[in-house]
Motif scaffolding. Structure first.
Motif, PDB file in Angstrom:
ATOM      1  N   LEU A  11      34.962  43.312  47.269  1.00  0.00           N
ATOM      2  CA  LEU A  11      35.190  44.751  47.358  1.00  0.00           C
ATOM      3  C   LEU A  11      36.288  45.192  46.407  1.00  0.00           C
ATOM      4  CD1 LEU A  11      34.791  45.373  51.187  1.00  0.00           C
ATOM      5  CD2 LEU A  11      33.244  46.033  49.345  1.00  0.00           C
ATOM      6  N   VAL A  12      37.360  44.379  46.306  1.00  0.00           N
ATOM      7  CA  VAL A  12      38.451  44.701  45.387  1.00  0.00           C
ATOM      8  C   VAL A  12      37.930  44.735  43.952  1.00  0.00           C
ATOM      9  CG1 VAL A  12      40.602  43.835  44.388  1.00  0.00           C
ATOM     10  CG2 VAL A  12      40.295  43.841  46.872  1.00  0.00           C
ATOM     11  N   LEU A  13      37.121  43.724  43.599  1.00  0.00           N
ATOM     12  CA  LEU A  13      36.537  43.679  42.259  1.00  0.00           C
ATOM     13  C   LEU A  13      35.697  44.920  41.991  1.00  0.00           C
ATOM     14  CD1 LEU A  13      35.151  40.159  41.269  1.00  0.00           C
ATOM     15  CD2 LEU A  13      37.006  41.487  40.248  1.00  0.00           C
ATOM     16  N   VAL A  19      37.005  52.030  39.010  1.00  0.00           N
ATOM     17  CA  VAL A  19      38.123  52.653  38.292  1.00  0.00           C
ATOM     18  C   VAL A  19      37.947  52.467  36.784  1.00  0.00           C
ATOM     19  CG1 VAL A  19      40.611  52.552  37.895  1.00  0.00           C
ATOM     20  CG2 VAL A  19      39.703  52.366  40.230  1.00  0.00           C
ATOM     21  N   LEU A  20      37.589  51.250  36.394  1.00  0.00           N
ATOM     22  CA  LEU A  20      37.416  50.933  34.977  1.00  0.00           C
ATOM     23  C   LEU A  20      36.321  51.809  34.367  1.00  0.00           C
ATOM     24  CD1 LEU A  20      38.319  48.936  32.730  1.00  0.00           C
ATOM     25  CD2 LEU A  20      36.325  47.566  33.335  1.00  0.00           C
ATOM     26  N   VAL A  21      35.211  51.922  35.090  1.00  0.00           N
ATOM     27  CA  VAL A  21      34.088  52.729  34.599  1.00  0.00           C
ATOM     28  C   VAL A  21      34.538  54.174  34.426  1.00  0.00           C
ATOM     29  CG1 VAL A  21      31.865  53.720  35.276  1.00  0.00           C
ATOM     30  CG2 VAL A  21      32.248  51.277  35.491  1.00  0.00           C
ATOM     31  N   PHE A  22      35.323  54.655  35.407  1.00  0.00           N
ATOM     32  CA  PHE A  22      35.814  56.036  35.343  1.00  0.00           C
ATOM     33  C   PHE A  22      36.665  56.232  34.098  1.00  0.00           C
ATOM     34  CE2 PHE A  22      38.912  59.348  36.390  1.00  0.00           C
ATOM     35  CZ  PHE A  22      38.052  60.383  36.712  1.00  0.00           C
ATOM     36  N   ILE A  23      37.569  55.293  33.850  1.00  0.00           N
ATOM     37  CA  ILE A  23      38.462  55.399  32.691  1.00  0.00           C
ATOM     38  C   ILE A  23      37.646  55.332  31.391  1.00  0.00           C
ATOM     39  CG2 ILE A  23      40.323  54.259  31.424  1.00  0.00           C
ATOM     40  CD1 ILE A  23      41.374  53.319  34.178  1.00  0.00           C
ATOM     41  N   LEU A  24      36.690  54.400  31.344  1.00  0.00           N
ATOM     42  CA  LEU A  24      35.872  54.260  30.138  1.00  0.00           C
ATOM     43  C   LEU A  24      35.102  55.546  29.854  1.00  0.00           C
ATOM     44  CD1 LEU A  24      34.415  50.651  30.502  1.00  0.00           C
ATOM     45  CD2 LEU A  24      36.130  51.461  28.865  1.00  0.00           C
ATOM     46  N   ASP A  25      34.605  56.160  30.940  1.00  0.00           N
ATOM     47  CA  ASP A  25      33.872  57.413  30.778  1.00  0.00           C
ATOM     48  C   ASP A  25      34.739  58.487  30.143  1.00  0.00           C
ATOM     49  OD1 ASP A  25      31.241  57.255  31.343  1.00  0.00           O
ATOM     50  OD2 ASP A  25      31.477  57.451  33.512  1.00  0.00           O
ATOM     51  N   GLN A  26      36.037  58.478  30.477  1.00  0.00           N
ATOM     52  CA  GLN A  26      36.947  59.492  29.945  1.00  0.00           C
ATOM     53  C   GLN A  26      37.335  59.196  28.513  1.00  0.00           C
ATOM     54  OE1 GLN A  26      37.601  62.142  31.877  1.00  0.00           O
ATOM     55  NE2 GLN A  26      36.329  61.128  33.410  1.00  0.00           N
ATOM     56  N   LEU A 337      35.473  34.277  45.456  1.00  0.00           N
ATOM     57  CA  LEU A 337      36.860  33.811  45.438  1.00  0.00           C
ATOM     58  C   LEU A 337      36.924  32.330  45.781  1.00  0.00           C
ATOM     59  CD1 LEU A 337      39.827  34.611  45.119  1.00  0.00           C
ATOM     60  CD2 LEU A 337      39.892  35.035  47.573  1.00  0.00           C
ATOM     61  N   SER A 338      36.223  31.930  46.854  1.00  0.00           N
ATOM     62  CA  SER A 338      36.304  30.526  47.271  1.00  0.00           C
ATOM     63  C   SER A 338      35.685  29.622  46.205  1.00  0.00           C
ATOM     64  CB  SER A 338      35.640  30.323  48.632  1.00  0.00           C
ATOM     65  OG  SER A 338      34.371  30.920  48.662  1.00  0.00           O
ATOM     66  N   GLY A 339      34.599  30.123  45.579  1.00  0.00           N
ATOM     67  CA  GLY A 339      33.982  29.361  44.505  1.00  0.00           C
ATOM     68  C   GLY A 339      34.942  29.178  43.347  1.00  0.00           C
ATOM     69  N   LEU A 340      35.657  30.262  43.022  1.00  0.00           N
ATOM     70  CA  LEU A 340      36.611  30.263  41.918  1.00  0.00           C
ATOM     71  C   LEU A 340      37.753  29.285  42.198  1.00  0.00           C
ATOM     72  CD1 LEU A 340      36.237  32.156  39.521  1.00  0.00           C
ATOM     73  CD2 LEU A 340      38.066  33.578  40.440  1.00  0.00           C
ATOM     74  N   MET A 341      38.245  29.350  43.453  1.00  0.00           N
ATOM     75  CA  MET A 341      39.360  28.487  43.814  1.00  0.00           C
ATOM     76  C   MET A 341      38.948  27.027  43.764  1.00  0.00           C
ATOM     77  SD  MET A 341      41.188  30.901  46.630  1.00  0.00           S
ATOM     78  CE  MET A 341      41.288  29.684  47.879  1.00  0.00           C
ATOM     79  N   LYS A 342      37.743  26.764  44.236  1.00  0.00           N
ATOM     80  CA  LYS A 342      37.217  25.408  44.216  1.00  0.00           C
ATOM     81  C   LYS A 342      37.133  24.903  42.785  1.00  0.00           C
ATOM     82  CE  LYS A 342      33.922  24.406  47.625  1.00  0.00           C
ATOM     83  NZ  LYS A 342      32.509  24.611  47.918  1.00  0.00           N
TER      84      LYS A 342
END
Lengths: 357, 272
Positions: A11-13, A19-26, A337-342
């Motif tokens: 969800l954080v991602l 947010v990134l998409v919004f900024i890119l649009d601007q 996340l768990s996959g990444l940490m592993k």
């Protein structure tokens, strides 16, 4: 416990992406190369995930994706062209036979529904086939659709071989991003439900799945229809992005591209498909662009660099992936996340082990 | 390795059957009432194209008992099981389960009626986790899943340890346990097992049969198809010998095991 963490991480991602998409649009220009890649990435992510649902999760090797995109795109266009513009679009067919127009979101949903309906019909005979035979039949279906939509007799509906235009489209990146995200989220929910588990069971072992009481025909048909629904929505998004649509463009190469993305991302991995889509379009539209223009350094002309060379290099890259990394980027794992940490803890352990030696 | 793992593992074997306290009362127990036949097969015929694999066999499976069909390759044992769960369409005959005709029903309905098949060669879903495999076993029902899951895990502690592992990474014996556990998850009244000892080491085969007896003691009716006639007949209350599509001999398990014809043909002992 780690599942909860994974969900929060996802969800954080997602929030960060919004947010990134919004900024890119601007900040970015609408038609810049980065925007093109991102928009195409969003649209084809959805199509790739829908294909993965069928090929990777249910184990049905189907090559009809371009056909269903075509149906979706045309359904959307036909339904949403404003009534006032119909005379000019259907100039050879007296303004066409459809004289009403629906809002864009109704058009999007109808695009999916019409695709799913046709998938259901074609699924009745075709889903009795297995593996390669199913692939050939669906490929044939897609080709028939392409010819069918260009048929002159259907002109009042499809405008024959002329393009459809003037239907509502989008300019921001936010729109395809949100639509794709919602659709992919729905697919993920489906895959993790007991219904989706039945798909995976069928992929692993049809006989055992049937012995568990899974109705094979019903589940295969559902998978086929749902996959086609989202391919149809993807097709509608593509039509919106292009602002014009012509059946001629929905060739089998389109299906192969999507299949390639699915394989590169990893059969049976949603995040793999999404990741691979963006990489694929970034590479083919952007990073390898320089190979297409002649380059002269100090009066020495670099050999081979000319229009079309990009495609050659790209093909070689893809061949290497298929030969040496058959599992694709993610295999059948998901990015989490768990996959990444592993992954990192394994790497660290590996380094420590080699340092100790 | 966690402490729990150490406790539950028993050397290199599949793991002992856990002590079962949970009851399985929908089945009833042996001797509760007059013995009745749960399954009655009459004149069953199965054809593949022009070849007749099963030539009109008849047999009964009494409630709470272990019945075994033994015979060589191609005798029609698997075809019989497959046609009982409607994976194969019989060419004729009748299959009655609790007095109800099963021929003509789809597999889904047959499973709902309480028959389940542990297929030949285990056929677990290799890319799904052990837990997901068990959930698939309970595909047609939603009630009391957790209770049954706990119960199956007590029965097979090794599966609990590995519940998040992909089933394809289990050993052959563990996969067989999983296949049996998965079948139990559908809450059947009768389990049919197709060659549960196939391709397993002798010590694991012993354990599989121990589990079969254990499940039977809980009241489960079992129809067992085996090539390992020795083990099957020892475990079974009743046995049938199949040869090229017909039943040629039948009798109580022990009785058949001592029958000279069976001894010669299946148990590897020459007639004196």
């Amino acid at each position: 416990m780690s599942k909860k963490k994974d969900l929060v991480f996802a969800l954080v991602l997602l929030a960060a992406a919004v947010v990134l998409v919004f900024i890119l649009d601007q900040t970015l220009t609408e038609t810049g190369i980065v925007m093109t890649v991102l928009k195409k990435g969003c649209i084809y992510s959805l199509v790739a995930v829908s294909m993965n649902l069928l090929n990777g999760f249910t184990g049905l090797f189907s090559l009809g994706q371009a056909g269903f995109m075509l149906i979706g795109g045309y359904t959307y266009a036909i339904l949403t062209i404003p009534a006032a513009d119909r005379a000019s679009v259907y100039q050879y067919f007296d303004g066409g036979i459809v004289q009403f127009s629906v809002p864009f979101w109704v058009g999007l949903i109808c695009a999916g529904l019409v695709s799913a309906l046709l998938a259901w019909l074609i699924g009745l005979p075709v889903l009795r086939l297995k593996s390669d035979y199913l692939a050939i039949a669906t490929l044939g279906f897609a080709e028939i659709m392409r010819a069918f939509f260009q048929w002159d007799t259907l002109g009042p509906l499809t405008n024959g071989s002329n393009m459809l235009r003037k239907y509502p489209s989008f300019t921001t990146l936010m729109f395809p991003f949100v639509v794709s995200a919602i659709c992919i989220a729905l697919i993920v929910l489906l895959i993790n439900s007991s219904f989706g588990r039945a798909f995976k069971a069928i992929r692993d072992d049809e006989v055992a799945a049937e012995a568990m009481g899974i109705n094979l025909a019903h589940h295969k048909r559902m998978s086929f229809c749902i996959s086609s629904f989202f391919a149809g929505v993807g097709g509608a998004l593509l039509a919106m992005y292009q602002t014009t649509i012509q059946a001629q463009a929905f060739k089998t190469t389109m299906t192969y591209e999507i299949l390639l993305i699915v394989v590169i991302g990893g059969l049976g991995s949603v995040t793999g498909s999404v990741l691979a889509t963006f990489l694929f379009y970034a590479a083919s539209e952007w990073w390898l662009r320089f190979l297409d223009s002649p380059l002269t350094i100090n009066g020495w002309e670099v050999p081979l660099l000319r229009s079309g060379f990009r495609k050659v290099v790209f093909s070689v890259v893809i061949m290497c992936i298929v030969l040496f990394a058959r599992q694709g980027i993610m295999g059948d794992h998901e990015f989490s996340l768990s996959g990444l940490m592993k992954f990192f803890s394994k790497k660290r352990k590996g380094k420590e082990a080699s340092a100790n030696e | 390795m966690s402490k729990k793992t150490n406790e539950a593992s028993t050397g290199n074997t599949v793991g002992k059957v856990g002590s079962v306290s949970a009851n399985w009362d929908h089945l009833g127990k042996k001797g509760d009432g007059p013995a009745k036949n749960l399954l009655e097969v009459r004149d069953l015929q199965v054809k593949y194209g022009g070849i007749q694999a099963v030539r009109g066999i008849s047999f009964d499976v009494p409630e709470h008992e272990i019945v075994t069909l033994i015979g060589a390759n191609g005798a029609g044992k698997s075809s019989t099981l497959r046609s009982i769960v409607a994976l194969e369409k019989p060419a004729g005959g009748s299959i009655r389960f609790e007095g109800k005709e099963m021929i003509g029903l789809g597999t889904e309905q047959v499973v709902k009626n309480g028959i389940t098949l542990v297929p030949e060669g285990r056929r677990v879903f290799v890319n799904l986790s052990v837990y997901e495999n068990l959930r698939m076993g309970a595909f047609l029902r939603n009630d009391e899943l957790q209770a049954d899951l706990d119960w199956v895990y007590t029965l097979f502690p090794r599966l609990k340890e590995r519940s998040w592992q992909a089933a394809g990474t289990l050993s052959g014996g563990e996969q067989q346990m999983l296949a049996i556990a998965r079948a139990l998850m559908s809450r059947p009244k009768m389990i049919m097992m197709d060659e549960p000892s196939l391709g397993l080491a002798p010590i694991i085969v012993q354990e599989v049969f121990e589990i079969i007896r254990e499940i039977n003691n809980m009241g489960m009716t079992i129809l067992l198809v085996e090539q390992n006639a020795n083990m099957a007949l020892k475990a079974a209350d009743m046995g049938y010998v199949m040869e090229t599509g017909s039943i040629t001999l039948s009798g109580a398990g022990q009785e058949l095991a001592e029958n000279p014809v069976v001894k010669e043909a299946y148990l590897g002992k020459a007639r004196n």
